[in-house]
Motif scaffolding. Structure first.
Motif, PDB file in Angstrom:
ATOM      1  N   UNK A   1       0.886  -1.141   0.031  1.00 18.10           N
ATOM      2  CA  UNK A   1      -0.044  -0.088  -0.025  1.00 18.10           C
ATOM      3  C   UNK A   1       0.905   1.276  -0.041  1.00 18.10           C
ATOM      4  N   UNK A   2       0.279   2.242  -0.405  1.00 18.74           N
ATOM      5  CA  UNK A   2       1.025   3.637  -0.401  1.00 18.74           C
ATOM      6  C   UNK A   2       1.225   4.016   1.092  1.00 18.74           C
ATOM      7  N   UNK A   3       2.368   4.942   1.125  1.00 18.43           N
ATOM      8  CA  UNK A   3       2.744   5.433   2.424  1.00 18.43           C
ATOM      9  C   UNK A   3       2.718   7.088   2.249  1.00 18.43           C
ATOM     10  N   UNK A   4       1.964   7.480   3.344  1.00 13.72           N
ATOM     11  CA  UNK A   4       2.067   9.135   3.119  1.00 13.72           C
ATOM     12  C   UNK A   4       3.236   9.730   3.571  1.00 13.72           C
ATOM     13  N   UNK A   5       3.786  10.728   3.087  1.00 16.99           N
ATOM     14  CA  UNK A   5       5.013  11.337   3.311  1.00 16.99           C
ATOM     15  C   UNK A   5       4.986  11.822   4.614  1.00 16.99           C
ATOM     16  N   UNK A   6       6.236  11.572   5.395  1.00 16.31           N
ATOM     17  CA  UNK A   6       6.307  11.977   6.766  1.00 16.31           C
ATOM     18  C   UNK A   6       5.778  10.968   7.699  1.00 16.31           C
ATOM     19  N   UNK A   7       5.112   9.714   7.160  1.00 14.32           N
ATOM     20  CA  UNK A   7       4.345   8.857   8.062  1.00 14.32           C
ATOM     21  C   UNK A   7       5.362   7.907   8.420  1.00 14.32           C
ATOM     22  N   UNK A   8       5.476   7.087   9.702  1.00 12.42           N
ATOM     23  CA  UNK A   8       6.173   5.866  10.068  1.00 12.42           C
ATOM     24  C   UNK A   8       5.356   4.721   9.905  1.00 12.42           C
ATOM     25  N   UNK A   9       5.097   4.403   8.700  1.00 14.31           N
ATOM     26  CA  UNK A   9       4.240   2.968   8.399  1.00 14.31           C
ATOM     27  C   UNK A   9       5.204   1.834   8.352  1.00 14.31           C
ATOM     28  N   UNK A  10       4.844   0.729   9.120  1.00 16.36           N
ATOM     29  CA  UNK A  10       5.438  -0.451   8.895  1.00 16.36           C
ATOM     30  C   UNK A  10       4.266  -1.423   8.440  1.00 16.36           C
ATOM     31  N   UNK A  11       4.475  -2.135   7.441  1.00 13.53           N
ATOM     32  CA  UNK A  11       3.314  -3.155   6.926  1.00 13.53           C
ATOM     33  C   UNK A  11       3.843  -4.493   7.464  1.00 13.53           C
ATOM     34  N   UNK A  12       2.891  -5.419   7.904  1.00 14.64           N
ATOM     35  CA  UNK A  12       3.223  -6.460   8.478  1.00 14.64           C
ATOM     36  C   UNK A  12       2.023  -7.330   8.441  1.00 14.64           C
ATOM     37  N   UNK A  13       2.444  -8.795   8.269  1.00 13.70           N
ATOM     38  CA  UNK A  13       1.142  -9.761   8.374  1.00 13.70           C
ATOM     39  C   UNK A  13       1.549 -10.987   9.129  1.00 13.70           C
ATOM     40  N   UNK A  14       0.774 -11.720   9.506  1.00 11.84           N
ATOM     41  CA  UNK A  14       1.126 -12.927  10.363  1.00 11.84           C
ATOM     42  C   UNK A  14       0.802 -12.703  11.601  1.00 11.84           C
ATOM     43  N   UNK A  15       1.445 -13.411  12.506  1.00  9.87           N
ATOM     44  CA  UNK A  15       1.401 -13.225  13.948  1.00  9.87           C
ATOM     45  C   UNK A  15       0.997 -12.025  14.676  1.00  9.87           C
ATOM     46  N   UNK A  16       0.025 -11.618  15.221  1.00 11.91           N
ATOM     47  CA  UNK A  16      -0.003 -10.111  15.941  1.00 11.91           C
ATOM     48  C   UNK A  16       0.538 -10.110  17.048  1.00 11.91           C
ATOM     49  N   UNK A  17       0.917 -11.052  17.870  1.00 16.97           N
ATOM     50  CA  UNK A  17       1.886 -10.966  19.077  1.00 16.97           C
ATOM     51  C   UNK A  17       3.076 -10.335  18.711  1.00 16.97           C
ATOM     52  N   UNK A  18       3.899 -10.668  17.330  1.00 19.23           N
ATOM     53  CA  UNK A  18       5.019  -9.961  17.116  1.00 19.23           C
ATOM     54  C   UNK A  18       4.814  -8.552  16.694  1.00 19.23           C
ATOM     55  N   UNK A  19       3.745  -8.102  16.309  1.00 17.38           N
ATOM     56  CA  UNK A  19       3.199  -6.720  16.112  1.00 17.38           C
ATOM     57  C   UNK A  19       2.955  -6.124  17.316  1.00 17.38           C
ATOM     58  N   UNK A  20       2.424  -6.689  18.275  1.00 14.95           N
ATOM     59  CA  UNK A  20       2.224  -6.242  19.579  1.00 14.95           C
ATOM     60  C   UNK A  20       3.353  -5.731  20.330  1.00 14.95           C
ATOM     61  N   UNK A  21       4.377  -6.731  20.238  1.00 15.12           N
ATOM     62  CA  UNK A  21       5.744  -6.586  20.896  1.00 15.12           C
ATOM     63  C   UNK A  21       6.379  -5.380  20.458  1.00 15.12           C
ATOM     64  N   UNK A  22       6.493  -5.295  18.969  1.00 18.73           N
ATOM     65  CA  UNK A  22       7.059  -4.097  18.285  1.00 18.73           C
ATOM     66  C   UNK A  22       6.477  -2.949  18.706  1.00 18.73           C
ATOM     67  N   UNK A  23       5.255  -2.776  18.496  1.00 18.84           N
ATOM     68  CA  UNK A  23       4.390  -1.522  18.730  1.00 18.84           C
ATOM     69  C   UNK A  23       4.528  -1.310  20.232  1.00 18.84           C
ATOM     70  N   UNK A  24       4.501  -2.218  21.169  1.00 19.04           N
ATOM     71  CA  UNK A  24       4.725  -1.802  22.368  1.00 19.04           C
ATOM     72  C   UNK A  24       6.131  -1.193  22.897  1.00 19.04           C
ATOM     73  N   UNK A  25       7.095  -1.752  22.131  1.00 20.82           N
ATOM     74  CA  UNK A  25       8.713  -1.244  22.555  1.00 20.82           C
ATOM     75  C   UNK A  25       8.739   0.253  21.806  1.00 20.82           C
ATOM     76  N   UNK A  26       7.942   0.232  20.489  1.00 17.86           N
ATOM     77  CA  UNK A  26       8.100   1.617  20.037  1.00 17.86           C
ATOM     78  C   UNK A  26       7.175   2.750  20.760  1.00 17.86           C
ATOM     79  N   UNK A  27       6.283   2.466  21.373  1.00 18.01           N
ATOM     80  CA  UNK A  27       5.579   3.220  22.081  1.00 18.01           C
ATOM     81  C   UNK A  27       6.081   4.271  23.150  1.00 18.01           C
TER      82      UNK A  27
END
Length: 186
Positions: A90-116
């Motif tokens: 998908x397109x990414x808006x300029x200046x946005x920090x977008x990370x595309x992911x698929x698969x296990x949401x636990x890995x996304x939850x861990x990464x988002x929690x760390x980045x928060x």
């Protein structure tokens, strides 16, 4: 990582913050939000700004992401780290920090929690994304603002495949004719 261990390591909460019709829909059957937008933001803007100030990272599904890009008038979340669950490019808006992911949401939850950075993770939507986080044991809070309208059909608030755990009501806030319910997920 269990919920108890996460609580010891961080104050970060993973929260599904959403508006719903009285009959439990977050969008109409065409992913439209006209039912919500008719209320304007006057009764909600201060409340939303306080909530948003607590957010350090976001998670969206592809449908919600595309709706925001199409209807949002620009990327509204600044440079907050954002994960979009999708199997597509998908397109990414300029200046946005977008990370595309698929698969296990636990890995996304861990990464988002760390980045928060100690702030909360907002599961923006939609319902299937929140349901995946719930099924993985990675959703801490459900914050639902019930609007005084019913649709009869549409995209469900939380499309789960099995009965959820009993939720604990921890707060109620009246916002004009709407009411926000805050539930802790044990």
């Amino acid at each position: 990582m269990s919920g108890a261990v996460r609580m010891l390591l961080s104050v970060t909460r993973i929260q599904y913050y959403v508006a719903s019709t009285l009959d439990g829909f977050i969008a109409d059957e065409h992913d439209g939000l006209e039912w919500l937008l008719q209320f304007g933001m006057e009764d909600f803007s201060d409340h939303y700004e306080r909530f948003f100030a607590s957010v350090g990272a976001l998670v969206l599904g592809a449908t919600t992401y595309e709706w925001v890009l199409r209807e949002g008038g620009g990327w509204p979340y600044g440079e907050l780290p954002t994960w979009v669950l999708t199997h597509r490019t998908l397109e990414t808006p300029e200046g946005a920090d977008i990370r595309f992911a698929d698969g296990d949401v636990a890995a996304v939850a861990d990464a988002a929690t760390a980045a928060a950075g100690g702030r909360n993770v907002w599961v923006v939507g939609g319902g299937p994304v929140a349901a995946q986080f719930l099924a993985a044991g990675r959703l801490d809070d459900l914050l639902v603002t019930y609007m005084p309208v019913a649709l009869g059909r549409g995209r469900p608030l939380l499309p789960v495949s099995e009965v959820t755990p009993v939720l604990t009501l921890t707060g109620l806030t009246r916002l004009g004719d709407a009411v926000e319910h805050v539930y802790r997920i044990d």
